[in-house]
Design a protein around this motif. Structure first.
Motif, short mmCIF file in Angstrom:
data_model
loop_
_atom_site.label_atom_id
_atom_site.label_comp_id
_atom_site.label_asym_id
_atom_site.label_seq_id
_atom_site.Cartn_x
_atom_site.Cartn_y
_atom_site.Cartn_z
N ALA A 49 -1.82 -0.98 0.42
CA ALA A 49 -3.09 -0.45 -0.10
C ALA A 49 -3.95 0.14 1.01
N ARG A 50 -3.79 -0.35 2.24
CA ARG A 50 -4.58 0.17 3.35
C ARG A 50 -4.10 1.55 3.81
N LEU A 51 -2.96 1.99 3.33
CA LEU A 51 -2.44 3.31 3.69
C LEU A 51 -3.06 4.42 2.85
N ILE A 52 -3.56 4.07 1.69
CA ILE A 52 -4.01 5.10 0.74
C ILE A 52 -5.14 5.95 1.30
N ALA A 53 -6.18 5.33 1.82
CA ALA A 53 -7.32 6.10 2.34
C ALA A 53 -6.93 7.01 3.50
N PRO A 54 -6.20 6.52 4.53
CA PRO A 54 -5.83 7.44 5.61
C PRO A 54 -4.92 8.57 5.14
N MET A 55 -4.07 8.27 4.15
CA MET A 55 -3.20 9.33 3.62
C MET A 55 -4.01 10.40 2.89
N LEU A 56 -4.97 9.96 2.08
CA LEU A 56 -5.83 10.92 1.39
C LEU A 56 -6.66 11.73 2.38
N GLN A 57 -7.17 11.04 3.40
CA GLN A 57 -7.96 11.72 4.42
C GLN A 57 -7.13 12.78 5.13
N ARG A 58 -5.91 12.43 5.49
CA ARG A 58 -5.01 13.37 6.16
C ARG A 58 -4.68 14.55 5.25
N PHE A 59 -4.42 14.25 3.98
CA PHE A 59 -4.11 15.30 3.02
C PHE A 59 -5.26 16.29 2.91
N MET A 60 -6.48 15.78 2.74
CA MET A 60 -7.63 16.67 2.60
C MET A 60 -7.91 17.44 3.89
N ALA A 61 -7.67 16.82 5.03
CA ALA A 61 -7.91 17.49 6.31
C ALA A 61 -6.95 18.64 6.54
N THR A 62 -5.78 18.60 5.91
CA THR A 62 -4.79 19.65 6.13
C THR A 62 -4.68 20.62 4.95
N ASP A 63 -5.53 20.46 3.95
CA ASP A 63 -5.53 21.36 2.80
C ASP A 63 -6.43 22.55 3.11
N ARG A 64 -5.83 23.69 3.35
CA ARG A 64 -6.59 24.87 3.78
C ARG A 64 -7.57 25.36 2.71
N ALA A 65 -7.16 25.32 1.47
CA ALA A 65 -8.06 25.77 0.39
C ALA A 65 -9.28 24.86 0.31
N PHE A 66 -9.08 23.56 0.47
CA PHE A 66 -10.18 22.61 0.45
C PHE A 66 -11.11 22.86 1.64
N ALA A 67 -10.54 23.13 2.81
CA ALA A 67 -11.34 23.39 4.01
C ALA A 67 -12.21 24.63 3.81
N ARG A 68 -11.65 25.68 3.22
CA ARG A 68 -12.43 26.91 2.96
C ARG A 68 -13.57 26.62 1.99
N LEU A 69 -13.28 25.85 0.94
CA LEU A 69 -14.29 25.51 -0.04
C LEU A 69 -15.41 24.69 0.59
N ARG A 70 -15.07 23.74 1.42
CA ARG A 70 -16.09 22.90 2.07
C ARG A 70 -16.94 23.72 3.02
N LYS A 71 -16.34 24.72 3.68
CA LYS A 71 -17.11 25.58 4.58
C LYS A 71 -18.14 26.38 3.80
N SER A 72 -17.76 26.87 2.63
CA SER A 72 -18.68 27.69 1.85
C SER A 72 -19.66 26.86 1.05
N HIS A 73 -19.38 25.56 0.88
CA HIS A 73 -20.27 24.65 0.16
C HIS A 73 -20.43 23.37 0.97
N PRO A 74 -21.20 23.42 2.04
CA PRO A 74 -21.34 22.21 2.86
C PRO A 74 -22.01 21.07 2.11
N ARG A 75 -21.74 19.88 2.59
CA ARG A 75 -22.33 18.67 1.98
C ARG A 75 -23.84 18.68 2.14
N THR A 76 -24.48 18.08 1.17
CA THR A 76 -25.93 17.86 1.30
C THR A 76 -26.15 16.39 1.57
#
Length: 77
Positions: A49-76
């Motif tokens: 169960a402790r692997l799930i969060a780092p795996m999700l984090q790694r997945f999102m960090a390497t998803d180029r489409a997600f990175a582009r979306l986050r750049k155009s819509h930064p967190r508030t």
């Protein structure tokens, strides 16, 4: 034999608790991944169960489409 896994260590951070159901096959794969992580090290395998969060984090960090979306819509704050 050294295996190059994408996940190398589990960071020690204050977690946020969530509950999720996983297919049995995914759980078996998490157990196997945890075993492979420590193969030959003499250390016990981490709780899968402790692997799930780092795996999700790694997945999102390497998803180029997600990175582009986050750049155009930064967190508030």
């Amino acid at each position: 034999m050294t295996t190059k896994l994408k996940l190398s260590a589990i960071p020690d951070d204050k977690p946020v608790k969530i509950t999720a159901e996983l297919p049995a096959e995914v759980h078996r794969d998490l157990v196997a991944y945890a075993e492979v992580m420590t193969q030959g090290s003499g250390k016990p395998a981490p709780d899968p169960a402790r692997l799930i969060a780092p795996m999700l984090q790694r997945f999102m960090a390497t998803d180029r489409a997600f990175a582009r979306l986050r750049k155009s819509h930064p967190r508030t704050p």
